[in-house]
Design an enzyme around this catalytic site. Structure first.
Site, short mmCIF file in Angstrom:
data_model
loop_
_atom_site.label_atom_id
_atom_site.label_comp_id
_atom_site.label_asym_id
_atom_site.label_seq_id
_atom_site.Cartn_x
_atom_site.Cartn_y
_atom_site.Cartn_z
N LYS A 137 -11.22 -5.47 -6.35
CA LYS A 137 -12.13 -4.34 -6.57
C LYS A 137 -11.41 -3.14 -7.15
O LYS A 137 -11.97 -2.38 -7.91
CB LYS A 137 -12.74 -3.90 -5.23
CG LYS A 137 -13.61 -4.90 -4.57
CD LYS A 137 -14.33 -4.22 -3.42
CE LYS A 137 -14.74 -5.23 -2.36
NZ LYS A 137 -13.77 -5.30 -1.24
N LYS A 148 -4.45 -11.06 -8.98
CA LYS A 148 -5.74 -11.56 -8.52
C LYS A 148 -6.87 -10.62 -8.93
O LYS A 148 -6.64 -9.45 -9.22
CB LYS A 148 -5.73 -11.71 -7.00
CG LYS A 148 -5.56 -10.42 -6.25
CD LYS A 148 -5.99 -10.57 -4.79
CE LYS A 148 -6.33 -9.22 -4.20
NZ LYS A 148 -7.20 -9.22 -3.07
N LYS A 175 0.82 -1.21 0.00
CA LYS A 175 0.00 0.00 0.00
C LYS A 175 0.85 1.26 0.00
O LYS A 175 0.51 2.23 -0.66
CB LYS A 175 -0.98 -0.01 1.17
CG LYS A 175 -2.15 -0.92 0.83
CD LYS A 175 -3.18 -1.01 1.89
CE LYS A 175 -4.27 -1.97 1.43
NZ LYS A 175 -4.87 -2.70 2.53
P1 ADP Z 1 -10.49 -6.64 -2.77
O1 ADP Z 1 -9.14 -7.30 -2.81
O2 ADP Z 1 -11.25 -6.84 -4.02
O3 ADP Z 1 -10.46 -5.23 -2.28
P2 ADP Z 1 -11.12 -7.40 -0.10
O4 ADP Z 1 -9.69 -7.09 0.20
O5 ADP Z 1 -12.16 -6.56 0.54
O6 ADP Z 1 -11.31 -7.43 -1.67
O7 ADP Z 1 -11.38 -8.93 0.24
C1 ADP Z 1 -12.49 -9.48 0.88
C2 ADP Z 1 -12.34 -10.99 0.97
O8 ADP Z 1 -12.32 -11.56 -0.33
C3 ADP Z 1 -11.06 -11.45 1.65
O9 ADP Z 1 -11.33 -12.61 2.39
C4 ADP Z 1 -10.14 -11.75 0.50
O10 ADP Z 1 -9.17 -12.71 0.83
C5 ADP Z 1 -11.12 -12.31 -0.52
N1 ADP Z 1 -10.64 -12.06 -1.89
C6 ADP Z 1 -10.55 -10.85 -2.51
N2 ADP Z 1 -10.09 -11.01 -3.77
C7 ADP Z 1 -9.88 -12.34 -3.93
C8 ADP Z 1 -9.40 -13.15 -5.01
N3 ADP Z 1 -9.09 -12.63 -6.19
N4 ADP Z 1 -9.31 -14.49 -4.82
C9 ADP Z 1 -9.66 -15.05 -3.64
N5 ADP Z 1 -10.12 -14.34 -2.59
C10 ADP Z 1 -10.22 -13.01 -2.71
#
Ligand code: ADP
Ligand code: TRP
Length: 333
Positions: free
Chosen positions: A197, A194, A111
């Site tokens: 969002k 991965k 970050k």
């Molecule tokens: P983002 O990475 O999209 O901002 P978050 O960090 O809010 O999403 O993640 C919320 C949940 O979803 C967490 O448990 C995270 O490990 C899971 N998660 C987010 N993106 C993925 C992904 N591409 N594959 C598997 N799990 C994910």
């Protein structure tokens, strides 16, 4: 009964990565565990979101949770900021976390690399707040995607440190959890990394995405040259498409395209069309429920209120125990 806890930050709409990495496991756990699922809005503050969009995202994640099948009769579903005991535990745990270990945390390093202009204390102590989320209910299992493993390890360190310092066995050591044994990482559509969002436009497929948009994004997903040798290793872009198929398509469909890949007769157009069709089929019922639930603000409010009450009851017990152990029990009140 073992306790389960997890949360998602309200930083945008939920995507397939969130569903398969996290929510799918929430659903499987809620029948035979005591479950706590929350919308992690305090965690979203580190990026300074606009207040209106933050509160509207909280509503949309709550609606998405319910549309996916989280059931307020089975699980405690709440908004993080409605449970002030979490912030209290965060304060109490802060002195157990060392600057060095917080600075070494991969998500912090990532970050600050991406946002040099906004390296705030909230980012540094993010793992402490996450530990407070988990330890406030003394949870055992935490269903999350692979990217959260290190945060869980830090939570265990804080829990063990607390237990050791106060000579008790107060906090269990929570474990990251996924039904498929291995933690899932859903790939993005841009060929690397991965699904997320806040990745580039076109990387993520959202649960509420329109059918046309799903088809368009899959059409544009990165591919690679077709194989020329039988049974060759798949390039990462193709591996990713197969990985997505693994989540939504039938065994027969996957086998059909695997065979075509292995005998070099594969065409990526038909593979993508099939993948898009299967994603559309998967997302449609969830999308319809999201639309209905978002219109029903009263119901969302009732669910959030009930969730906060239940969560505060459990959180209060932990806070009382922690304050007693730390010598903070009030002498006068
Ligand atoms: P983002 O990475 O999209 O901002 P978050 O960090 O809010 O999403 O993640 C919320 C949940 O979803 C967490 O448990 C995270 O490990 C899971 N998660 C987010 N993106 C993925 C992904 N591409 N594959 C598997 N799990 C994910
Ligand atoms: N840090 C998690 C993420 O970015 C979200 C989260 C916050 C969380 N608190 C949590 C997940 C507690 C599990 C348990 O995805």
């Amino acid at each position: 009964m073992e306790k389960v806890l997890s949360g998602i930050r309200p930083t945008g709409y939920l995507h397939l990565g969130n569903y398969f990495g996290a929510v799918k496991n929430f659903l499987a756990l809620q029948d035979n565990h005591e479950c706590f699922f929350f919308v992690a809005n305090l965690h979203a503050l580190t990026t300074h979101p606009d207040p209106l969009s933050l509160s509207s995202s909280v509503k949309s994640v709550l609606a998405e949770y319910l549309a996916c099948g989280l059931d307020p009769e089975k699980s405690t579903i709440y908004i993080q900021s409605d449970v002030p005991e979490i912030s209290e535990l965060y304060t109490l745990l802060n002195s157990l976390a060392y600057k060095g270990e917080l600075e070494k945390c991969t998500s912090f390093k990532e970050k600050i690399r991406k946002h040099e202009e906004n390296i705030n204390a909230g980012l540094l102590t993010y793992p402490v707040l996450m530990a407070a989320d988990i330890l406030i209910h003394r949870a055992h299992k935490v269903p999350v995607g692979k990217d959260q493993e290190q945060h869980l390890e830090m939570t265990r360190n804080f829990a063990v440190r607390f237990n050791h310092r106060y000579g008790v066995d107060f906090f269990p050591e929570p474990q990251a959890f996924n039904f498929s044994q291995q933690l899932v990482k859903v790939p993005g559509l841009d060929g690397s990394g991965k699904m997320g969002k806040s990745e580039a436009e076109g990387n993520a497929l959202f649960l509420r995405e329109s059918n046309e948009s799903i088809i368009n994004k899959i059409k544009k997903a990165k591919t690679a040259p077709s194989p020329t040798e039988p049974n060759s290793v798949k390039p990462i872009e193709i591996e990713n498409l197969f990985m997505l198929m693994g989540l939504v398509s039938s065994k027969e469909t996957i086998q059909y395209f695997e065979d075509k890949y292995n005998d070099c007769s594969i065409q990526y157009g038909p593979l993508k069309m099939q993948l898009a069709e299967d994603i559309v089929k998967f997302a449609l019922p969830i999308k319809e429920k999201i639309v209905d639930l978002e219109k029903n603000t009263d119901l969302l409010g009732k669910i959030a209120k009930l969730g906060a009450e239940k969560a505060r009851e459990s959180a209060n017990e932990t806070i009382k125990g922690v304050k007693n152990l730390m010598g903070l029990k009030s002498i006068w009140l």
